[in-house]
Scaffold this active site. Structure first.
Site, short mmCIF file in Angstrom:
data_model
loop_
_atom_site.label_atom_id
_atom_site.label_comp_id
_atom_site.label_asym_id
_atom_site.label_seq_id
_atom_site.Cartn_x
_atom_site.Cartn_y
_atom_site.Cartn_z
N ASN A 124 -3.43 -5.52 4.20
CA ASN A 124 -2.75 -4.98 3.05
C ASN A 124 -1.79 -5.12 2.11
OD1 ASN A 124 -2.53 -2.20 1.25
ND2 ASN A 124 -1.22 -1.71 3.31
N HIS A 126 1.97 -4.22 0.40
CA HIS A 126 2.89 -3.42 0.93
C HIS A 126 4.13 -3.80 0.28
CE1 HIS A 126 4.68 0.24 1.72
NE2 HIS A 126 6.44 -0.94 1.75
N SER A 153 5.09 -7.93 1.30
CA SER A 153 4.85 -8.37 2.84
C SER A 153 3.46 -8.18 2.81
CB SER A 153 5.01 -7.69 4.04
OG SER A 153 6.46 -7.03 4.30
N ASP A 162 1.54 1.57 7.47
CA ASP A 162 2.74 0.13 7.26
C ASP A 162 2.84 -0.84 8.23
OD1 ASP A 162 2.38 0.58 4.47
OD2 ASP A 162 3.38 1.98 4.51
C1 GRF Z 1 1.45 -3.24 -5.56
O1 GRF Z 1 2.50 -2.82 -5.48
C2 GRF Z 1 1.50 -3.46 -4.35
O2 GRF Z 1 2.17 -3.77 -3.10
C3 GRF Z 1 1.40 -2.25 -3.68
O3 GRF Z 1 0.75 -1.30 -4.68
C4 GRF Z 1 0.60 -2.03 -5.93
C5 GRF Z 1 -0.76 -2.09 -6.34
O4 GRF Z 1 -0.27 -2.99 -7.87
N1 GRF Z 1 0.89 -1.54 -3.05
P1 GRF Z 1 -1.38 -2.81 -8.88
O5 GRF Z 1 -2.82 -2.05 -8.72
O6 GRF Z 1 -2.43 -3.81 -8.20
O7 GRF Z 1 -1.27 -3.71 -9.87
#
Ligand code: GRF
Length: 221
Positions: A124, A126, A153, A162
Site C-alpha cells: 500500500n 500512504h 510511505s 496503515d
Molecule cells: C495518493 O496520495 C495515495 O497515497 C493515497 O491516495 C492518493 C491516490 O492518488 N492513498 P491517485 O489515485 O494515485 O492519483
C-alpha cells in the site's frame, strides 16, 4: 553496423526471457499512481493483469482502458457487508493469480481475512511519514501539527490499518506558504517515483515480508 546495435537482440531476448510478475492494482480515484506504474511496468518487470475499482467515477478506470488493461468495477455500495465486498474483490483478484497486489489509492478498509489472505504480497502507498498520520486528511493534519516535513510511505499490508511494516519513505519539506493542496502535489511527485521503485524490488525477488518485518536483500528494513 554500430556496436550498440549488435547488443540489441541480446537485451531484447533477456527481457523476453526474464519472468514478468503479474500484478493486480486496486484503485478508488484519479489513478495517478496507477499511471506511473503503467508507464514504468516494462522497466520494473511487471505486467498489470487487471485493475479493480470500487468507484464507478474513478478516472483510473479510464487510464486502464486507455492502456488496454482489463478492468473491473466492484462498487462497495452494492454489498451489505465488508465481508461480502471483500469476497467479491478477492474472487476477481484470484482469477488473475497475481504475484503482487498493489493498492494505489484504494480507499476501503479490508477485513482481517482479506489482509491475511494476501499478506506478504500486498503493498500500500500512504501519503504520510508513517507511523505519523495514519488514516485520512494526512496533508492538512501534517500542517495543523506544525510539521516541518511530510512525505509518503510504502508498506506491506497487514491486519493493522496503515500499520504494516514500512518498506520505504520519501520526504518533502513543508514551507510556510504550503496548504493541503500544494503539499499533496509535492507528495504525489514523490509517490510516482517511489512506488514503481519499491514494486521493482518486489518483482526482482529482493523484497519480502519475513517474521513481520520488511526485508530487502536479506536485511530487515
Ligand atoms: C495518493 O496520495 C495515495 O497515497 C493515497 O491516495 C492518493 C491516490 O492518488 N492513498 P491517485 O489515485 O494515485 O492519483
Amino acid at each position: 553496423m554500430p556496436g550498440w546495435l549488435a547488443v540489441l537482440p541480446i537485451i531484447t531476448a533477456t527481457r523476453l526471457l526474464s519472468k514478468l510478475m503479474r500484478g493486480v492494482v486496486l484503485i478508488s480515484g484519479s489513478g495517478s499512481n496507477l499511471q506511473s506504474i503503467i508507464d514504468k511496468a516494462a522497466d520494473i518487470d511487471l505486467t498489470i493483469s487487471c485493475v479493480v475499482s470500487n468507484r464507478s467515477d474513478a478516472y483510473g478506470l479510464t487510464r486502464a482502458e486507455n492502456a488496454g488493461i482489463p478492468h473491473h468495477l466492484v462498487e462497495h455500495t452494492q454489498f451489505d457487508s465488508r465481508t461480502a465486498f471483500d469476497q467479491a474483490v478477492s474472487k476477481i483478484i484470484d482469477q488473475y493469480s497475481p504475484d503482487i497486489v498493489i493498492l494505489a489509492g484504494f480507499m476501503r478498509i479490508f477485513t482481517e481475512a482479506f489482509a491475511q489472505k494476501y499478506c506478504g504480497k500486498m503493498l500500500n502507498i500512504h501519503p504520510s511519514l508513517l507511523p505519523k498520520f495514519q488514516g485520512l486528511n494526512t496533508h492538512q493534519r501534517a500542517l495543523d501539527a506544525g510539521e516541518k516535513e511530510h512525505g509518503v510511505s510504502i508498506h506491506f499490508v497487514t491486519v493493522q490499518l496503515d500499520g504494516g511494516p514500512v518498506i520505504a519513505q520519501s520526504r518533502v519539506d513543508i514551507i510556510p506558504s504550503d496548504d493541503a493542496i500544494s503539499l499533496a502535489k509535492k507528495v504525489l511527485i514523490e509517490e510516482h517515483k517511489l512506488y514503481p521503485e519499491v514494486i521493482h524490488w518486489f518483482t526482482q525477488g529482493r523484497l519480502q515480508l519475513k517474521d513481520g518485518k520488511a526485508v530487502l536483500d536479506g536485511k530487515a528494513l
